[in-house]
Design a protein around this motif. Structure first.
Motif, short mmCIF file in Angstrom:
data_model
loop_
_atom_site.label_atom_id
_atom_site.label_comp_id
_atom_site.label_asym_id
_atom_site.label_seq_id
_atom_site.Cartn_x
_atom_site.Cartn_y
_atom_site.Cartn_z
N HIS A 115 11.44 -35.12 13.91
CA HIS A 115 11.16 -34.12 15.26
C HIS A 115 9.85 -34.93 15.49
O HIS A 115 9.28 -34.88 16.81
N SER A 147 7.48 -36.42 14.85
CA SER A 147 7.35 -38.17 16.22
C SER A 147 7.99 -38.29 16.77
O SER A 147 7.36 -38.79 18.30
N GLY A 148 9.07 -37.26 17.07
CA GLY A 148 10.00 -38.28 18.75
C GLY A 148 8.96 -36.84 19.35
O GLY A 148 8.99 -37.22 20.51
N ILE A 174 9.47 -45.80 15.71
CA ILE A 174 9.44 -44.26 14.89
C ILE A 174 10.62 -44.44 13.83
O ILE A 174 11.79 -45.15 13.40
N ALA A 214 12.89 -41.95 11.10
CA ALA A 214 12.89 -40.57 10.86
C ALA A 214 14.15 -41.14 9.58
O ALA A 214 15.01 -41.26 9.28
N ARG A 258 14.57 -32.13 20.72
CA ARG A 258 14.66 -33.33 19.12
C ARG A 258 13.84 -34.66 20.01
O ARG A 258 13.65 -35.22 20.55
N LEU A 259 14.26 -35.38 18.19
CA LEU A 259 13.99 -36.96 18.02
C LEU A 259 15.10 -37.25 19.13
O LEU A 259 16.12 -37.49 18.88
N ASP A 260 14.87 -38.62 19.59
CA ASP A 260 15.85 -39.15 20.74
C ASP A 260 15.55 -40.49 20.40
O ASP A 260 14.38 -41.43 20.77
N ASP A 265 12.10 -42.06 22.25
CA ASP A 265 11.07 -42.15 21.92
C ASP A 265 9.75 -42.77 21.86
O ASP A 265 8.26 -42.80 21.70
N VAL A 318 13.49 -47.35 18.02
CA VAL A 318 13.74 -45.63 16.66
C VAL A 318 14.12 -46.28 15.34
O VAL A 318 15.65 -46.65 15.56
N GLY A 363 19.21 -42.85 17.49
CA GLY A 363 18.18 -44.22 16.96
C GLY A 363 19.13 -45.61 17.97
O GLY A 363 19.95 -45.46 17.80
#
Length: 451
Positions: free
Chosen positions: A162, A164-165, A178, A180, A196-198, A201, A205, A222
């Protein structure tokens, strides 16, 4: 006086030598720090092919002070997660060394242990945003020195995913990649994409899920999401609470071990796009035509070979199974069985392949298969290793019901097709299987011209 100058010169040389050889290391804390609570401090440790095992603590504001850092090289950030005991992650040395074997790059280990080491998980979650802001400012400094955002790869574990996101969002999704590894679920599940990560991002991903029913995040995040063993209950992990702390963290930590295997090229795990793990195990998702001649993607570091098609598909959910230890990859076959029993038989199949002094085993037992007369039953067989040249094959049929009468399964034909190599399927005709008794035979290349 001359003696004094000589001693002073010798001392200066000694100090310079010691300084040159000084290595900066990841912060090592203990449980007492976590109980008291730690204030966030972000340390950036640089590793290159010139200093693979000796970290250099980087300045956040003066990159010119670090001649080892080359802004024209790609840069990979490695970001750990929650550290409830304060100890350094045991996988750090392996991942940075394997990355540097793969490519001439800058590897920056993001040490936010002061901030992640806290028995109060919610405090660590709060620190993810502050850590991301710190990294964002550092990457902007990198840009000033000529670094390209598209050459940046962030590998985040749990909370690190997250972080990273957040960094990627701060930089308008222009980071190259990214990765994850089992993104944290608690405090992030059910939140909006900005929290949050998306998938937006970064330009690409990729996400691995190994503990979606506890510490990990369940939903896809991702361009490609990998669900190892369905994302839960990793093979070899403890099944009861009596195993201690490993019961809680083994599934979650397996994500890093799987990724290390992919980095080390120990073996490649083919993944299959599917809507559910059940459909995957039932063999309903073995079609990889959408990926063209390249076939189904592989999990891990090398999935970028499928990047263009994955970006066109937008978001792809995939599944694969693993062994309990390294090498984790399994080998996939399709097993087609035609029976000539008068009555319907239901049961499970164990298949063994023999060759070059090795034996590979596939146990198809997630549900009882149904065998009808003159009807082809398709089974998905995943073997614990790949036998390059199969000399013999063994089959065992079981109903799974010890108290009921034992039945025989009469096979009109079996056909075994390798799903990862384009080679002629193996066949055998007219076999009688007695329940719970293994039958071994030599398979032959199938006679059919179209396979």
């Amino acid at each position: 006086m001359i003696l004094w100058h000589c001693l002073a010169l010798l001392l200066l040389i000694t100090v310079q030598t010691c300084t040159a050889q000084r290595c900066d290391e990841f912060t090592d804390l203990d449980l007492s720090h976590a109980i008291i609570g730690t204030s966030l401090k972000v340390r950036l440790l640089l590793y290159t092919r010139d200093n693979v095992t000796c970290g250099t603590l980087m300045s956040h504001t003066n990159l010119s002070a670090h001649p080892q850092f080359n802004s024209s090289r790609p840069t990979t950030f490695v970001i750990h997660g929650y550290r409830p005991t304060g100890s350094p992650p045991i996988w750090l040395d392996n991942i940075k060394e394997m990355l540097l074997v793969r490519k001439d790059m800058n590897v920056i280990v993001v040490d936010w242990n002061y901030g992640a080491a806290n028995v109060n998980y919610f405090k660590a979650v709060d620190n993810t945003h502050k850590t991301a802001d710190n990294l964002t400012a550092f990457i902007k400094k990198m840009q000033e020195h000529g670094a390209s955002l598209s050459s940046i790869h962030m590998i985040g574990v749990s909370l690190g995913a997250h972080i990273s996101g957040f960094v990627g969002a701060n930089l308008d999704g222009l980071i190259g990649r990214i990765t994850a590894l089992d993104p944290a679920g608690p405090q992030f599940t059910g939140t909006t994409p900005d929290k949050r990560l998306d998938v937006t991002d970064a330009k690409f991903v990729d996400v691995l899920h190994t503990d979606i029913d506890a510490l990990g995040f369940r939903a896809p995040l991702g361009h490609i999401d990998f669900y190892a063993n369905g994302g839960t209950d990793q093979p070899g992990c403890p099944k009861t609470i009596f195993s201690g702390s490993s019961y809680f963290k083994c599934d979650h930590q397996r994500s890093v071990n799987l990724y290390l295997d992919s980095l080390n090229r120990t073996c490649a795990s083919k993944v299959f796009p599917c809507d559910s793990y059940k459909d995957f195990l039932d063999g309903k998702c073995l079609d990889c035509d959408r990926f063209g001649d390249a076939g189904c993607p592989v999990f891990g570091y090398d999935v970028t070979q499928w990047k263009d098609v994955l970006l066109r598909l937008n978001q792809t959910k995939t599944y694969f199974t693993t062994n309990s230890d390294s090498p984790f990859c399994m080998t996939s076959y399709r097993l087609e069985v035609v029976t000539w029993n008068q009555d319907v038989r239901r049961g499970y199949m164990t298949v063994k392949l023999h060759g070059n002094g090795e034996v590979a085993v596939a146990t198809i037992d997630h549900k009882a298969a149904e065998f009808k007369r003159y009807t082809e039953t398709k089974l998905f067989a995943q073997f614990d290793k790949d036998i390059q040249s199969v000399k013999k094959m063994s089959l065992k049929f079981s109903s799974g019901e010890a108290l009921k009468p034992k039945h025989k399964l009469r096979l009109l034909r079996i056909r075994l097709t390798h799903l990862e190599r384009k080679e002629r399927p193996l066949c055998r005709y007219d076999i009688l299987l007695e329940q719970n008794k293994e039958v071994t035979f030599r398979p032959l290349p199938c006679e059919e011209s179209n396979f």
